[in-house]
Design a protein around this motif. Structure first.
Motif, PDB file in Angstrom:
ATOM      1  N   GLN A 604       0.831  -1.209   0.000  1.00 31.26           N
ATOM      2  CA  GLN A 604       0.000   0.000   0.000  1.00 31.26           C
ATOM      3  C   GLN A 604       0.862   1.255   0.000  1.00 31.26           C
ATOM      4  O   GLN A 604       0.609   2.227   0.701  1.00 31.26           O
ATOM      5  N   HIS A 605       1.904   1.239  -0.826  1.00 32.06           N
ATOM      6  CA  HIS A 605       2.814   2.370  -0.922  1.00 32.06           C
ATOM      7  C   HIS A 605       2.271   3.369  -1.937  1.00 32.06           C
ATOM      8  O   HIS A 605       1.940   3.018  -3.061  1.00 32.06           O
ATOM      9  N   CYS A 606       2.169   4.643  -1.539  1.00 30.16           N
ATOM     10  CA  CYS A 606       1.735   5.726  -2.435  1.00 30.16           C
ATOM     11  C   CYS A 606       0.349   5.483  -3.013  1.00 30.16           C
ATOM     12  O   CYS A 606       0.106   5.753  -4.197  1.00 30.16           O
ATOM     13  N   PHE A 607      -0.585   5.005  -2.227  1.00 30.42           N
ATOM     14  CA  PHE A 607      -1.951   4.864  -2.716  1.00 30.42           C
ATOM     15  C   PHE A 607      -2.581   6.249  -2.861  1.00 30.42           C
ATOM     16  O   PHE A 607      -2.202   7.210  -2.178  1.00 30.42           O
ATOM     17  N   ASP A 608      -3.542   6.382  -3.752  1.00 31.86           N
ATOM     18  CA  ASP A 608      -4.188   7.673  -3.967  1.00 31.86           C
ATOM     19  C   ASP A 608      -5.709   7.561  -4.062  1.00 31.86           C
ATOM     20  O   ASP A 608      -6.376   8.517  -4.426  1.00 31.86           O
ATOM     21  N   VAL A 609      -6.249   6.377  -3.743  1.00 23.58           N
ATOM     22  CA  VAL A 609      -7.696   6.177  -3.741  1.00 23.58           C
ATOM     23  C   VAL A 609      -8.074   5.392  -2.497  1.00 23.58           C
ATOM     24  O   VAL A 609      -7.381   4.439  -2.122  1.00 23.58           O
ATOM     25  N   LYS A 610      -9.164   5.793  -1.878  1.00 27.04           N
ATOM     26  CA  LYS A 610      -9.714   5.038  -0.753  1.00 27.04           C
ATOM     27  C   LYS A 610     -11.162   4.673  -1.070  1.00 27.04           C
ATOM     28  O   LYS A 610     -11.996   5.551  -1.291  1.00 27.04           O
ATOM     29  N   PHE A 611     -11.418   3.369  -1.112  1.00 28.32           N
ATOM     30  CA  PHE A 611     -12.780   2.888  -1.300  1.00 28.32           C
ATOM     31  C   PHE A 611     -13.430   2.689   0.067  1.00 28.32           C
ATOM     32  O   PHE A 611     -12.784   2.216   1.009  1.00 28.32           O
ATOM     33  N   LEU A 612     -14.681   3.042   0.163  1.00 27.95           N
ATOM     34  CA  LEU A 612     -15.447   2.844   1.386  1.00 27.95           C
ATOM     35  C   LEU A 612     -16.440   1.718   1.135  1.00 27.95           C
ATOM     36  O   LEU A 612     -17.420   1.881   0.403  1.00 27.95           O
ATOM     37  N   CYS A 619      -7.576   0.745   0.483  1.00 27.34           N
ATOM     38  CA  CYS A 619      -6.702   1.634  -0.286  1.00 27.34           C
ATOM     39  C   CYS A 619      -6.298   0.983  -1.610  1.00 27.34           C
ATOM     40  O   CYS A 619      -6.136  -0.231  -1.693  1.00 27.34           O
ATOM     41  N   ALA A 620      -6.107   1.824  -2.629  1.00 30.95           N
ATOM     42  CA  ALA A 620      -5.707   1.320  -3.938  1.00 30.95           C
ATOM     43  C   ALA A 620      -5.006   2.436  -4.711  1.00 30.95           C
ATOM     44  O   ALA A 620      -4.771   3.535  -4.184  1.00 30.95           O
ATOM     45  N   HIS A 621      -4.673   2.147  -5.956  1.00 34.17           N
ATOM     46  CA  HIS A 621      -3.952   3.077  -6.818  1.00 34.17           C
ATOM     47  C   HIS A 621      -4.798   3.337  -8.065  1.00 34.17           C
ATOM     48  O   HIS A 621      -5.148   2.396  -8.791  1.00 34.17           O
ATOM     49  N   GLU A 622      -5.108   4.602  -8.311  1.00 29.57           N
ATOM     50  CA  GLU A 622      -6.005   4.947  -9.410  1.00 29.57           C
ATOM     51  C   GLU A 622      -5.441   4.498 -10.754  1.00 29.57           C
ATOM     52  O   GLU A 622      -6.191   4.072 -11.638  1.00 29.57           O
ATOM     53  N   LEU A 623      -4.129   4.563 -10.917  1.00 30.15           N
ATOM     54  CA  LEU A 623      -3.520   4.175 -12.186  1.00 30.15           C
ATOM     55  C   LEU A 623      -3.807   2.708 -12.509  1.00 30.15           C
ATOM     56  O   LEU A 623      -4.170   2.365 -13.634  1.00 30.15           O
TER      57      LEU A 623
END
Length: 778
Positions: A604-612, A619-623
Motif C-alpha cells: 500500500q505504498h503511495c496509494f491515492d484512492v480510498k474505497f469505502l 486503499c488502492a492506486h487509481e492508475l
C-alpha cells in the motif's frame, strides 16, 4: 463384459481453502528488551486463525559473527502453534509479516510515507506435525527453536531499527492462512470441470494501453491515463507514470519516489548515454514484460538494451538480452559482447558463454582473432584482450582434460569458408507440445464378493475410456497382484502408437467414504515408447481396504488420473543450436509483472484512492484501477472525493478478493470463508466481475461454481447464471439438474420449492431439458 464409457473428465473429490487470521503485536520498551542480552524472547498474546490458536515469539540476539552483547537486535520471529481443533492431524499454514513506517505521512504528501513497508511472505506452506508425532521441547516463553510446533520466520529484509522503531515501540502485523480441507461426497457421473473458456492473463495488455509512445498517440480515440513524469532522451520527450516505473525497477523507485528524488514537483528527467529507441524499448518492457520486435534479434539493439537493463536493475530484461546475445553469437560478435559485459558483475553468465564459444574449437578462435573488432580492441584495450585470451586458454585446457582418454580423435573438419566461422553446431529438443489430462472413476459394487471370485493375480477390468486419443483400461487385483496380500492396480494402453515417444503419469486414488482416514495414493510413470502397461503392485493391504475404504453398500471406488504428453524430437538449425561443449545456460525467468503489482497492493505504498466498503476503508492506486477496470475507474472519477469512493451492495472480503484479481490477474487462495461457504463467496465474486467488467475473473468464477455444484446449491447457481446471462453456466446447471439421480435430491431442497413460486420460467426450462435428454436416451 465391461461397458464402453465415453471420454470423461471429473473434478477432484477434495476441496480446500485457506482461512485467514491477522494479529497486531506491539513491542513496547524495545530498547529494554535488547539490553537483556542474547537469546532473549518475548511472546505475543494468543490469537485465533483457521480454528487454531497461535502466538508470535520474537527473539533478540547478536548477529553472527558479532560477539558484542551491546549489538543485540531483533534476530528472528517465530510463529508458534499453541493448539488446534484436532491435535491428531498436522496443520498446514502460510504466514506473512508486515512492519509499517511508524511516522505518519507528511501534510504535503498524505499518502507517501518516508519508508516503504517492510514485508516478508512465506514462499511455500509450512506443515506443523501432529502433536503425537512432534513432542514439544520448549522454554516457558515457547521460543525454543527445537519446538516442532514453532516455525521460524524471517525478519523482513528491509527492516531497520532506526527507521521502524519509534518512541521505543515496534509494531508487527502478522497474517496467518490455515489450510482447511473438506471431503465432498457425490455420486454424480463424470462431467466437465470447465464450462467457460478463461481468457489469457491481460495485465501486460492493460498496462500497455497506458503508454504515451508515438504509436499509441496515433490511434484514434486513444485517451491514455495522465502521465506524471517526462524523460528527455536525445531532445525527445517521452512520457510515463512514476508508479509503474517505481513498481518495476528498484532504481526508478529510488529516483522517483525514494530518498534519491530531488522533490515531489520534479517531473522532468534527463537521460544521458542512451538512445531514444533503447529507452522506448526498455519502457515497453516495463509496462508489458515483453521485448519489442525491434529488439529480438539485432545484436546492437539487444546489447544497448542489456546495458539499460543493468543500469535500472531489470533482472528479467537483462537475462532475456543475455540469452539472445548468447544464442546469436558468432565470430564477429564474440569480442564486442565480451567488451560490453566487461566489469558488469551481474553479467558473468554471458561472459562465460563468450569464453566457452571462443574455446570450443581452434577454427572459432582463429576466426575471432582475425576479425576487425578483435584488432581494434587489441589496439585500444590490450590488457583486456590479454585477460580474455588467458581465460580462453584455461577453458580450452579444461575441456581437453575432461575428455575420456579412450575417446577417438574428432574427424577433420573442412576449412572455414565464410565470415561467420564457428564449430559445427547442432541440437535437438524433445517438445511435449500436447498434454492431455483425464480422470476415470471405476466403481466395484460388491468388492468382497469380487475378492472371493478372483484369486491372486486375477483382475477386474474397467470399461474402456479415452484420454489423449488413446484407449485405456484400469485393472484391479482384489486379492493381490503377486500373492503378497496387497491390492494391486494396473492401467493399460490398448492402442499404443508404435515407436513414437511420449510420457504418461498414472495416479490411483482411493478415498475413505467416512472421511476419517486420508486417501491412499499410488502412482506410476513411464515413456510410452518404452511400454504401455503401468503397474502399482501395492496400493494397500486387503484388510485395510475392507476396514476403511469399502463403502457402507460394499462398493469400492478407484479414481484413476492419467496425464498423457505427446512428444516429438526434432533438430534445430545451426544458428539456434547451443555451442558444442558449452556448459553455461542462460535462462530468463518467467514474467513477474503480476507479482510486482501484487506486492504494490500488499505494501500500500503511495496509494491515492480510498474505497469505502460497508464503512471499511480499502486503499488502492487509481492508475492500476484505470488500466485494469475502466468500469470501476469510472466510479472513482465520478466520486466527489477520491478519499471516499463508496462501493455499495458488496461486502469487504469480496471487494478485497476482486481488488487482488485486478492487481494480480488471479483470484486469491484465501477468501476468509469456511469451505462450506465457498459457493457463496464465488457467487458474490461472479456478481462483482459482471458488475465491473472483469471478463477473465467472471469465467474463472463460472468454472468454480460448476466444480462446486451439489444438489443443495445448484438451483441458486442456476438462478444467478440466468440473471447475469452466463449462458454456459446456465446450460451446465440445467443438464446437471436433469440427471435423474440428481433431480431426485434437488426437488427436496428449499431452493427448488422457492423456484416454483419465484421463477416459473426457469422451472419450465428444467422440464424442457429433462424431456430433451429423455428423448435422446430413448
Amino acid at each position: 463384459m465391461a461397458t464402453i464409457q465415453p471420454p470423461t473428465k471429473t473434478s477432484s473429490s477434495h476441496r480446500s481453502t485457506f482461512l485467514r487470521g491477522a494479529h497486531q503485536f506491539d513491542i513496547i520498551g524495545y530498547s529494554k528488551l535488547k539490553s537483556l542480552g542474547v537469546r532473549n524472547t518475548v511472546r505475543s498474546g494468543d490469537f485465533e486463525a483457521g480454528g487454531c490458536t497461535w502466538a508470535l515469539v520474537c527473539c533478540f540476539d547478536v548477529p553472527a559473527p558479532v560477539s558484542n552483547p551491546q549489538q543485540c537486535q531483533l534476530a528472528s520471529i517465530s510463529l508458534k502453534l499453541v493448539s488446534s481443533d484436532n491435535n491428531y492431524k498436522g496443520v498446514i499454514a502460510k504466514a506473512s509479516l508486515r512492519i509499517d513506517d511508524p511516522t505518519p505521512p507528511s501534510s504535503g504528501n498524505k499518502r507517501c510515507r518516508r519508508w516503504p513497508t517492510a514485508v516478508w511472505q512465506s514462499a511455500e506452506a509450512h506443515t506443523y506435525p501432529a502433536t503425537a508425532a512432534a513432542p514439544s521441547v520448549s522454554n516457558n516463553d515457547g521460543g525454543d527453536d527445537s519446538d516442532a510446533r514453532s516455525w521460524k520466520l524471517s525478519v523482513p529484509d528491509a527492516f531497520r531499527e532506526s527507521l521502524y522503531v519509534k518512541d521505543d515501540r515496534l509494531t508487527i502485523h502478522c497474517t496467518v492462512d490455515v489450510l482447511l480441507q473438506e471431503k465432498v461426497k457425490t455420486t454424480s457421473p463424470a462431467r466437465s470441470c470447465s464450462v467457460s473458456v478463461v481468457p489469457p492473463p491481460a495485465i501486460s495488455r492493460d498496462l500497455r494501453r497506458l503508454l504515451h509512445l508515438d504509436e499509441s498517440k496515433s490511434k484514434p480515440g486513444h485517451v491514455p491515463f495522465a502521465t506524471d513524469v517526462t524523460f528527455i532522451v536525445e531532445q525527445t520527450e517521452i512520457h510515463a507514470h512514476r508508479l509503474v516505473l517505481a513498481t518495476r525497477s528498484p532504481v526508478f523507485n529510488a529516483e522517483l519516489l525514494g530518498a534519491m528524488k530531488e522533490s515531489a514537483a520534479c517531473s522532468r528527467v534527463t537521460i544521458d548515454d542512451m538512445s531514444v529507441s533503447t529507452f522506448k524499448a526498455m519502457l515497453f518492457f516495463i509496462y508489458t514484460d515483453e521485448l519489442p520486435n525491434s529488439h529480438k534479434s539485432e545484436n546492437q539493439n539487444v546489447g544497448d538494451l542489456l546495458v539499460a537493463a543493468d543500469r535500472y536493475d531489470l533482472e528479467r530484461l537483462r537475462l532475456m538480452c543475455e540469452k539472445i546475445l548468447a544464442e546469436n553469437m558468432d565470430a564477429e560478435s564474440a569480442m564486442p559482447t565480451l567488451m560490453l559485459v566487461h566489469g558488469r558483475e551481474r553479467c558473468r553468465l554471458l561472459e562465460a558463454s563468450c569464453i566457452e564459444y571462443m574455446a570450443s574449437d581452434p577454427d572459432v578462435h582463429a576466426a575471432v582473432v582475425a576479425t576487425k573488432e578483435y584488432k581494434e580492441l587489441k589496439d585500444k584495450c590490450g590488457p583486456f584482450v590479454t585477460d580474455v585470451l588467458e581465460k580462453v586458454s584455461i577453458r580450452a585446457l579444461a575441456s581437453r582434460t575432461c575428455m575420456p582418454t579412450s575417446a577417438a580423435p574428432p574427424p577433420p573438419h573442412p576449412p572455414p569458408s565464410s565470415k561467420q566461422i564457428g564449430p559445427q553446431k547442432s541440437a535437438s529438443m524433445f517438445n511435449s507440445s500436447e498434454m492431455f489430462d483425464g480422470t476415470h472413476e471405476f466403481r466395484i459394487p460388491d468388492f468382497t464378493a469380487m475378492q472371493k471370485m478372483h484369486g491372486v493375480g486375477e483382475f477386474i477390468e474397467s470399461g474402456i475410456f479415452h484420454i489423449g486419443g488413446y484407449e485405456w483400461v484400469v485393472c484391479v487385483y482384489p486379492s493381490g497382484y503377486d500373492g503378497l496380500g496387497f491390492i494391486g492396480m494396473r492401467i493399460h494402453m490398448l492402442n499404443p502408437p508404435g515407436p513414437t515417444n511420449g510420457w504418461v503419469t498414472a495416479t490411483f486414488r482411493i478415498d475413505d467414504p467416512s472421511g476419517k482416514t486420508p486417501p491412499l495414493i499410488g502412482w506410476a510413470e513411464s515413456l510410452y515408447g518404452q511400454g504401455t502397461c503401468f503397474v502399482v503392485k501395492k496400493i494397500m493391504d486387503v484388510t485395510t481396504a475392507k476396514l476403511y475404504y469399502v463403502k457402507y453398500d460394499g462398493s469400492l471406488t478407484i479414481h484413476c488420473n492419467v496425464k498423457v504428453g505427446k512428444g516429438f524430437s526434432y533438430a534445430t538449425s545451426a544458428a539456434a543450436a547451443a555451442t558444442v561443449g558449452a556448459t553455461t545456460t542462460i535462462i530468463a525467468p518467467p514474467s513477474n509483472i503480476a507479482c510486482h503489482l501484487e506486492r504494490l497492493l500488499i505494501c500500500q505504498h503511495c496509494f491515492d484512492v480510498k474505497f469505502l466498503v460497508k464503512d471499511s476503508e480499502v486503499c488502492a492506486h487509481e492508475l492500476v484501477i484505470a488500466a485494469r477496470s475502466p468500469v470501476l475507474h469510472k466510479a472513482v472519477s465520478s466520486a466527489p472525493d477520491k478519499d471516499h469512493v463508496r462501493i455499495d451492495d458488496m461486502d469487504v472480503p469480496t471487494f478485497h478478493a476482486m481488488l487482488h484479481f485486478i492487481y494480480a490477474d488471479e483470484l486469491p487462495l484465501m477468501m476468509g470463508y469456511r469451505a462450506g461457504d465457498a459457493t457463496t463467496i464465488t457467487r458474490d465474486l461472479l456478481v462483482a466481475a459482471d458488475r465491473f467488467g472483469l471478463d477473465r475473473m467472471k469465467a474463472m468464477c463460472e468454472n468454480m461454481l460448476s466444480q462446486q455444484a451439489t444438489p443443495e446449491n445448484i438451483v441458486a447457481t442456476l438462478d444467478l447464471a440466468d440473471r447475469l446471462h452466463c449462458q454456459a453456466l446456465k446450460e451446465f446447471c440445467l443438464e446437471h439438474i436433469s440427471q435423474p439421480h440428481v433431480l431426485k435430491e434437488v426437488v427436496e431442497t428449499k431452493s427448488f420449492k422457492d423456484l416454483k413460486a419465484a421463477s416459473p420460467r426457469l422451472l419450465e426450462e428444467i422440464i424442457i431439458k429433462i424431456a430433451k435428454l429423455s428423448s435422446i436416451d430413448s
